[in-house]
Design a protein around this motif. Structure first.
Motif, PDB file in Angstrom:
ATOM      1  N   ILE A 236       0.837  -1.209   0.000  1.00 55.52           N
ATOM      2  CA  ILE A 236       0.000   0.000   0.000  1.00 55.52           C
ATOM      3  C   ILE A 236       0.867   1.253   0.000  1.00 55.52           C
ATOM      4  O   ILE A 236       0.567   2.235  -0.686  1.00 55.52           O
ATOM      5  CB  ILE A 236      -0.947  -0.024   1.221  1.00 55.52           C
ATOM      6  N   LYS A 237       1.960   1.237   0.758  1.00 56.65           N
ATOM      7  CA  LYS A 237       2.867   2.390   0.761  1.00 56.65           C
ATOM      8  C   LYS A 237       3.437   2.651  -0.632  1.00 56.65           C
ATOM      9  O   LYS A 237       3.623   3.804  -1.035  1.00 56.65           O
ATOM     10  CB  LYS A 237       4.034   2.141   1.727  1.00 56.65           C
ATOM     11  N   ALA A 238       3.729   1.569  -1.356  1.00 53.02           N
ATOM     12  CA  ALA A 238       4.331   1.700  -2.682  1.00 53.02           C
ATOM     13  C   ALA A 238       3.330   2.155  -3.739  1.00 53.02           C
ATOM     14  O   ALA A 238       3.727   2.597  -4.820  1.00 53.02           O
ATOM     15  CB  ALA A 238       4.946   0.365  -3.105  1.00 53.02           C
ATOM     16  N   SER A 239       2.041   2.071  -3.437  1.00 49.65           N
ATOM     17  CA  SER A 239       1.021   2.450  -4.405  1.00 49.65           C
ATOM     18  C   SER A 239       0.984   3.965  -4.586  1.00 49.65           C
ATOM     19  O   SER A 239       1.232   4.736  -3.658  1.00 49.65           O
ATOM     20  CB  SER A 239      -0.351   1.949  -3.934  1.00 49.65           C
ATOM     21  N   THR A 240       0.655   4.393  -5.790  1.00 46.55           N
ATOM     22  CA  THR A 240       0.502   5.823  -6.062  1.00 46.55           C
ATOM     23  C   THR A 240      -0.873   6.324  -5.651  1.00 46.55           C
ATOM     24  O   THR A 240      -1.123   7.523  -5.632  1.00 46.55           O
ATOM     25  CB  THR A 240       0.718   6.112  -7.560  1.00 46.55           C
ATOM     26  N   GLU A 241      -1.779   5.400  -5.332  1.00 48.50           N
ATOM     27  CA  GLU A 241      -3.130   5.769  -4.907  1.00 48.50           C
ATOM     28  C   GLU A 241      -3.182   5.914  -3.391  1.00 48.50           C
ATOM     29  O   GLU A 241      -2.746   5.023  -2.665  1.00 48.50           O
ATOM     30  CB  GLU A 241      -4.141   4.688  -5.347  1.00 48.50           C
ATOM     31  N   HIS A 242      -3.673   7.051  -2.934  1.00 47.46           N
ATOM     32  CA  HIS A 242      -3.805   7.295  -1.501  1.00 47.46           C
ATOM     33  C   HIS A 242      -5.264   7.599  -1.208  1.00 47.46           C
ATOM     34  O   HIS A 242      -5.629   8.730  -0.907  1.00 47.46           O
ATOM     35  CB  HIS A 242      -2.920   8.467  -1.073  1.00 47.46           C
ATOM     36  N   ASP A 243      -6.092   6.564  -1.313  1.00 45.63           N
ATOM     37  CA  ASP A 243      -7.530   6.795  -1.183  1.00 45.63           C
ATOM     38  C   ASP A 243      -8.116   5.964  -0.035  1.00 45.63           C
ATOM     39  O   ASP A 243      -7.417   5.231   0.663  1.00 45.63           O
ATOM     40  CB  ASP A 243      -8.253   6.488  -2.499  1.00 45.63           C
ATOM     41  N   LEU A 244      -9.424   6.098   0.127  1.00 45.95           N
ATOM     42  CA  LEU A 244     -10.119   5.421   1.214  1.00 45.95           C
ATOM     43  C   LEU A 244      -9.992   3.908   1.107  1.00 45.95           C
ATOM     44  O   LEU A 244      -9.830   3.218   2.117  1.00 45.95           O
ATOM     45  CB  LEU A 244     -11.595   5.830   1.211  1.00 45.95           C
ATOM     46  N   ALA A 245     -10.058   3.374  -0.120  1.00 49.34           N
ATOM     47  CA  ALA A 245      -9.998   1.925  -0.299  1.00 49.34           C
ATOM     48  C   ALA A 245      -8.676   1.361   0.211  1.00 49.34           C
ATOM     49  O   ALA A 245      -8.646   0.354   0.933  1.00 49.34           O
ATOM     50  CB  ALA A 245     -10.187   1.576  -1.780  1.00 49.34           C
ATOM     51  N   HIS A 246      -7.563   2.001  -0.141  1.00 45.44           N
ATOM     52  CA  HIS A 246      -6.251   1.515   0.284  1.00 45.44           C
ATOM     53  C   HIS A 246      -6.101   1.614   1.803  1.00 45.44           C
ATOM     54  O   HIS A 246      -5.583   0.691   2.453  1.00 45.44           O
ATOM     55  CB  HIS A 246      -5.143   2.314  -0.406  1.00 45.44           C
ATOM     56  N   ALA A 247      -6.540   2.735   2.374  1.00 49.63           N
ATOM     57  CA  ALA A 247      -6.447   2.898   3.822  1.00 49.63           C
ATOM     58  C   ALA A 247      -7.319   1.873   4.540  1.00 49.63           C
ATOM     59  O   ALA A 247      -6.930   1.327   5.581  1.00 49.63           O
ATOM     60  CB  ALA A 247      -6.855   4.315   4.216  1.00 49.63           C
ATOM     61  N   SER A 248      -8.483   1.570   3.971  1.00 48.36           N
ATOM     62  CA  SER A 248      -9.377   0.580   4.578  1.00 48.36           C
ATOM     63  C   SER A 248      -8.739  -0.802   4.585  1.00 48.36           C
ATOM     64  O   SER A 248      -8.838  -1.546   5.573  1.00 48.36           O
ATOM     65  CB  SER A 248     -10.708   0.530   3.818  1.00 48.36           C
ATOM     66  N   VAL A 249      -8.075  -1.155   3.490  1.00 48.63           N
ATOM     67  CA  VAL A 249      -7.402  -2.452   3.412  1.00 48.63           C
ATOM     68  C   VAL A 249      -6.282  -2.533   4.450  1.00 48.63           C
ATOM     69  O   VAL A 249      -6.077  -3.565   5.094  1.00 48.63           O
ATOM     70  CB  VAL A 249      -6.842  -2.678   1.993  1.00 48.63           C
ATOM     71  N   ALA A 250      -5.563  -1.431   4.635  1.00 50.61           N
ATOM     72  CA  ALA A 250      -4.475  -1.413   5.612  1.00 50.61           C
ATOM     73  C   ALA A 250      -5.010  -1.606   7.034  1.00 50.61           C
ATOM     74  O   ALA A 250      -4.442  -2.364   7.827  1.00 50.61           O
ATOM     75  CB  ALA A 250      -3.708  -0.093   5.508  1.00 50.61           C
ATOM     76  N   VAL A 251      -6.106  -0.922   7.364  1.00 53.19           N
ATOM     77  CA  VAL A 251      -6.687  -1.070   8.702  1.00 53.19           C
ATOM     78  C   VAL A 251      -7.211  -2.491   8.890  1.00 53.19           C
ATOM     79  O   VAL A 251      -7.080  -3.076   9.970  1.00 53.19           O
ATOM     80  CB  VAL A 251      -7.804  -0.034   8.924  1.00 53.19           C
ATOM     81  N   ARG A 252      -7.787  -3.068   7.843  1.00 48.45           N
ATOM     82  CA  ARG A 252      -8.273  -4.446   7.937  1.00 48.45           C
ATOM     83  C   ARG A 252      -7.104  -5.403   8.168  1.00 48.45           C
ATOM     84  O   ARG A 252      -7.224  -6.376   8.930  1.00 48.45           O
ATOM     85  CB  ARG A 252      -9.048  -4.833   6.683  1.00 48.45           C
ATOM     86  N   ALA A 253      -5.956  -5.140   7.524  1.00 51.40           N
ATOM     87  CA  ALA A 253      -4.770  -5.988   7.740  1.00 51.40           C
ATOM     88  C   ALA A 253      -4.315  -5.902   9.204  1.00 51.40           C
ATOM     89  O   ALA A 253      -3.917  -6.919   9.795  1.00 51.40           O
ATOM     90  CB  ALA A 253      -3.637  -5.551   6.810  1.00 51.40           C
ATOM     91  N   LEU A 254      -4.393  -4.709   9.785  1.00 49.17           N
ATOM     92  CA  LEU A 254      -4.048  -4.548  11.188  1.00 49.17           C
ATOM     93  C   LEU A 254      -5.025  -5.318  12.083  1.00 49.17           C
ATOM     94  O   LEU A 254      -4.606  -5.976  13.041  1.00 49.17           O
ATOM     95  CB  LEU A 254      -4.056  -3.051  11.554  1.00 49.17           C
TER      96      LEU A 254
END
Length: 261
Positions: A236-254
């Motif tokens: 996710i850090k390497a992605s150029t997209e910084h949107d709600l979907a990416h942040a949601s996936v990161a929180v779900r991984a946590l």
């Protein structure tokens, strides 16, 4: 008005929560101190510091509305949290701060803000999580300073500060974006606290154990899940997209890391 939309609470409930939140975090003296910077620092910096104070007050009000019985017994809630959170705030300001907080301090100081005051305000961002940490201490029977130390160590070991900042930076151009961002931010703090509680499950109440050892043992016992979480974060850090979907996936991984234990 926004809190009424987000929580369905009444104006009276929100007023009580606001009073309790500002008292618990002792925000009024900080807010008054920002006024003394008139014509001494750039207006943009002064406004940013003002917003940091107001933002914590709003977040803490929302937390109290969602986690405490309503109507709020303001005096009782303040007595339960104020001293604990003050201790945590002082401890945080005196320890190694997250990189993003250090950067804010440096920026404020460069603008002419006294270093001590710059640190007080910049450290307010992570301070919202103190409410959850207080509850973790109650549930686990571990002293609050030990809970806070382990919480900070997990932040460092898993590099969680970037995720917090990524969520805070999400757009809120309309009502629904604001609601989604608010919910995700609260979930992030909740999951970080839950992970702290999970690691503390290896500790013996009343018998202090080094936070470094507890975290190392927990990460070793959950090595596969921890590595999976780190890989997800890196992608996710390497992605150029910084949107709600990416942040949601990161929180779900946590969250998955916490529940894997």
């Amino acid at each position: 008005h926004r809190l009424m939309d987000e929580t369905s609470a009444t104006a009276a409930d929100i007023a009580r929560a606001h009073l309790a939140a500002w008292t618990i975090y002792d925000l009024h003296p900080l807010w008054e101190k920002v006024r003394t910077l008139d014509n001494l620092v750039p207006a943009a910096v002064q406004t940013e510091m003002d917003l940091e104070i107001r933002r914590l007050g709003e977040r803490a009000s929302r937390w109290l509305l969602r986690n405490e019985a309503q109507p709020l017994q303001v005096g009782e809630v303040v007595r339960r949290y104020a001293d604990r959170l003050k201790m945590l705030h002082v401890r945080t300001a005196e320890s190694d701060l997250p990189t993003d907080v250090e950067e804010d301090i440096a920026r404020y100081v460069d603008a002419g803000v006294p270093a001590d005051f710059a640190t007080e305000v910049a450290a307010l961002g992570p301070a919202f999580g103190f409410l959850d940490l207080s509850n973790v201490a109650d549930r686990t029977g571990i002293e609050l300073d030990g809970v806070a130390e382990l919480h900070a160590l997990l932040d460092e070991q898993l590099d969680l500060s970037w995720l917090r900042e990524r969520i805070i930076a999400l757009p809120r151009d309309d009502h629904w974006q604001t609601m989604a961002r608010s919910a995700l931010r609260d979930q992030y703090f909740r999951e970080h606290a839950q992970l702290t509680a999970a690691v503390l499950g290896r500790a013996t109440p009343g018998s202090p154990e080094p936070a470094e050892r507890l975290v190392a043992e927990w990460l070793d016992a959950n090595a596969v899940a921890a590595e999976r979480c780190r890989r997800m974060f890196n992608d996710i850090k390497a992605s150029t997209e910084h949107d709600l979907a990416h942040a949601s996936v990161a929180v779900r991984a946590l969250a998955q890391l916490t529940h894997s234990s």
